[in-house]
Design an enzyme around this catalytic site. Structure first.
Site, PDB file in Angstrom:
ATOM      1  N   LYS A 272       1.543  -0.273  -1.571  1.00  0.00           N
ATOM      2  CA  LYS A 272       0.558   0.540  -2.292  1.00  0.00           C
ATOM      3  C   LYS A 272      -0.531  -0.356  -2.875  1.00  0.00           C
ATOM      4  O   LYS A 272      -0.280  -1.524  -3.166  1.00  0.00           O
ATOM      5  CB  LYS A 272       1.243   1.263  -3.466  1.00  0.00           C
ATOM      6  N   ARG A 346      11.932  10.737   1.208  1.00  0.00           N
ATOM      7  CA  ARG A 346      12.560  11.637   2.185  1.00  0.00           C
ATOM      8  C   ARG A 346      13.708  10.946   2.914  1.00  0.00           C
ATOM      9  O   ARG A 346      14.630  11.610   3.389  1.00  0.00           O
ATOM     10  CB  ARG A 346      11.489  12.176   3.145  1.00  0.00           C
TER      11      ARG A 346
HETATM   12  N1  BES Z   1       6.425   8.246  -4.776  1.00  0.00           N
HETATM   13  C1  BES Z   1       5.355   8.533  -3.873  1.00  0.00           C
HETATM   14  C2  BES Z   1       4.637   9.852  -4.206  1.00  0.00           C
HETATM   15  C3  BES Z   1       3.867   9.844  -5.501  1.00  0.00           C
HETATM   16  C4  BES Z   1       2.547   9.445  -5.524  1.00  0.00           C
HETATM   17  C5  BES Z   1       4.458  10.308  -6.657  1.00  0.00           C
HETATM   18  C6  BES Z   1       1.841   9.474  -6.714  1.00  0.00           C
HETATM   19  C7  BES Z   1       3.744  10.340  -7.852  1.00  0.00           C
HETATM   20  C8  BES Z   1       2.451   9.920  -7.875  1.00  0.00           C
HETATM   21  C9  BES Z   1       5.907   8.642  -2.459  1.00  0.00           C
HETATM   22  O1  BES Z   1       7.000   7.837  -2.160  1.00  0.00           O
HETATM   23  C10 BES Z   1       4.823   8.235  -1.527  1.00  0.00           C
HETATM   24  O2  BES Z   1       4.438   7.104  -1.573  1.00  0.00           O
HETATM   25  N2  BES Z   1       4.361   9.166  -0.705  1.00  0.00           N
HETATM   26  C11 BES Z   1       3.339   8.895   0.228  1.00  0.00           C
HETATM   27  C12 BES Z   1       3.726   9.537   1.537  1.00  0.00           C
HETATM   28  C13 BES Z   1       2.835   9.160   2.687  1.00  0.00           C
HETATM   29  C14 BES Z   1       3.027   7.700   3.048  1.00  0.00           C
HETATM   30  C15 BES Z   1       3.192  10.044   3.849  1.00  0.00           C
HETATM   31  C16 BES Z   1       2.051   9.494  -0.302  1.00  0.00           C
HETATM   32  O3  BES Z   1       2.088  10.576  -0.896  1.00  0.00           O
HETATM   33  O4  BES Z   1       1.004   8.858  -0.162  1.00  0.00           O
HETATM   34 MN    MN Z   2       6.449   5.896  -1.540  1.00  0.00          MN
END
Ligand code: BES
Ligand code: MN
Ligand code: ZN
Length: 495
Positions: A272, A346
């Site tokens: 990230k 997931r």
């Molecule tokens: N934990 C994150 C989702 C999230 C983002 C929660 C911001 C709270 C605040 C999750 O694991 C994630 O990174 N999801 C990705 C999925 C994508 C790679 C398909 C996302 O939402 O960008």
């Molecule tokens: Mn994630």
């Protein structure tokens, strides 16, 4: 020691730092003071003191004045309710009381006169006060007395009946569990590795009729939990799976609650950006909600079997981390191609859901900070609710409404399924970016048999308030979904 208590002493003669009353706009520039037990002349004196500092009674207004001579408490806190329809707007009342109590740091004792003595009003006032009196100070080395949350709240009800006592006891139990969940979410990620989360789950139900089983990394290996292991393997702090079982004698229904427990989500190799990454300590909010709910449900002795599942891992990049392109074999045997290591929630849920379905419970509900797309779709305060069963989804949303949490129905459109196709494995862990909350839900549905009622709640926004506190919601962990889960399980006792 419980924060809430109930008393039938007269408001004027109750000793407390503050006496909290509600007000609404009256004629001209006057305000009307509400609450049973306040005499007409006391009400007039309080109103005059408030009018002298231009209080109007509008919704959300909080006015503090020294008490008139007739009142024993030192200060009057007047909470404006606006032109409130007393019967319908519980959330307005909760917000007003919540922010008044939250803003009263440094006070030891507040006595609250509810605007009326309806059960629902007492419930709203008590819950708002319980949740407003919260601060996370475990990691502050000095804790100035003026910053401490209110320590004791007495709800004043003339001649309290059994109903009022039950409401206060139940609200204390549920409110305490919500605050416990907030504490877990707020705990820094260096202090909460997967093994610590598992231990916290165990400790949270000490003395309650809940049995806890913890899988360590070896046990996860033995049970083929490839999803949890794949996500956890980049971290020096190995993953865990926790099962919490509450099976009271005579229970005829069974609900399974499954919560995403990523103790920190860096994204892994698909790392990230740096901005706000610290908020990813809250990526175990689903797990924390399940743990808090189990604690409340068992404390209340609800007569429903409830199984809580917490798959816990830390998603880190390292030489041992999983790579984009890796294929995992999940507990149920379905293989997953990891195209993005940041879609890790997931993967851990796939294993936990695979185990949960083996019991064929009446309902499985999973809760997860699963997608950024949830926040794009619904904003940061409303959770998205998806399901393979319309009745089950409605039941969860009704429970959320009754509990006072914002949740909204979302579809699982079949046309998004092909976007999850993998050239190599049974399914890929990312699909179409558009509708990302929904494709994540569709991914999870692959691990649920068609005849197994299942609901998925995405709390990516509501779990963590990165902005300022409002109403009874603090900055940071909110405890989202705990109140809904308690209400939902109670609903099963009515069937
Ligand atoms: N934990 C994150 C989702 C999230 C983002 C929660 C911001 C709270 C605040 C999750 O694991 C994630 O990174 N999801 C990705 C999925 C994508 C790679 C398909 C996302 O939402 O960008
Ligand atoms: Mn994630
Ligand atoms: Zn995540």
């Amino acid at each position: 020691m419980s924060l809430l208590s109930l008393a039938s002493t007269k408001p004027a003669t109750t000793s407390a730092d503050s006496l909290l009353v509600t007000i609404t706009p009256g004629r001209g520039k006057k305000v009307v003071v509400h609450g049973a037990g306040i005499t007409a002349s006391q009400g007039t004196k309080i109103a005059e003191a408030l009018q002298a500092v231009s209080a109007t009674g509008k919704a959300g207004e909080i006015t503090r004045v020294p008490s008139p001579a007739a009142i024993k408490a030192s200060t009057i806190i007047a909470v404006g309710l606006g032109d409130r329809d007393a019967d319908t707007d519980g959330e307005k009342l909760r917000r007003a009381i919540g922010s008044a109590v939250r803003g009263s740091t440094g006070q030891r004792k507040i006595a609250i006169v509810p605007p009326d003595t309806d059960d629902s009003t007492i419930t709203d006032v008590a819950m708002a006060a319980r949740l407003g009196a919260y601060a996370f100070t475990a990691f502050k080395s000095s804790d100035p007395a003026t910053a401490r949350p209110v320590r004791s709240v007495t709800i004043l009800v003339p001649a309290p009946a059994g109903a009022a006592r039950e409401i206060i006891d139940k609200t204390e139990t549920v409110g305490e569990a919500v605050c416990f969940t907030r504490d877990l979410v707020n705990t820094p990620p260096n202090a909460l590795a997967p093994a610590d989360l598992a231990q916290a789950a165990k400790d949270s139900v000490a003395g309650l009729p809940v049995t806890v089983k913890i899988w360590d990394e070896k046990a996860l290996e033995k049970d083929n939990c490839g999803g949890i292991l794949g996500v956890g393997k980049g971290s020096s702090r190995p993953p865990r799976l926790v099962r919490m079982t509450y099976a009271p004698r005579g229970a005829t229904s069974h609900v399974a609650l499954v919560g995403k427990g990523i103790t920190f989500d860096t994204g892994g190799i698909s790392i990230k950006p740096a901005a706000n990454m610290d908020e990813m300590k809250a990526d175990m909010s689903g797990a924390a909600a399940v743990i808090g709910a189990m604690r409340a449900i068992a404390s209340l002795g609800l007569s429903v079997k409830v199984t809580g599942w917490v798959p816990a891992a830390e998603n880190m990049p390292s030489g041992t981390a999983q790579r984009p392109g890796d294929v995992l074999r999940t507990y149920s045997g379905t293989t997953v191609e990891v195209l993005n290591t940041d879609a890790e929630g997931r993967l851990v849920l796939a294993d936990a859901l695979g185990m949960a379905v083996e019991d064929a419970p009446d309902l499985i509900v999973d809760v997860a900070t699963l997608t950024g797309a949830q926040r794009i779709a619904l904003g940061s305060r409303t959770a998205g609710v998806m399901a393979n069963n319309d009745d089950a989804r409605t039941q969860v949303i009704d429970a959320a409404n009754a509990a006072g949490e914002a949740m909204w129905p979302m579809p699982l459109p079949e046309d998004l399924r092909p976007s999850l196709d993998s050239a190599t494995a049974d399914i890929a862990n990312i699909g179409d970016r558009l509708g990302g909350m929904l494709s994540a839900g569709i991914f999870l549905s692959e691990f649920i048999p068609a005849d197994q009622p299942w609901v998925h709640i995405d709390i990516a926004g509501p779990a963590f308030n990165e902005k300022s506190a409002y109403g009874y919601i603090p900055k940071g962990g909110t405890g989202a979904a705990v109140r809904t889960f308690v209400e939902l399980v109670e609903d099963f006792t009515r069937d």
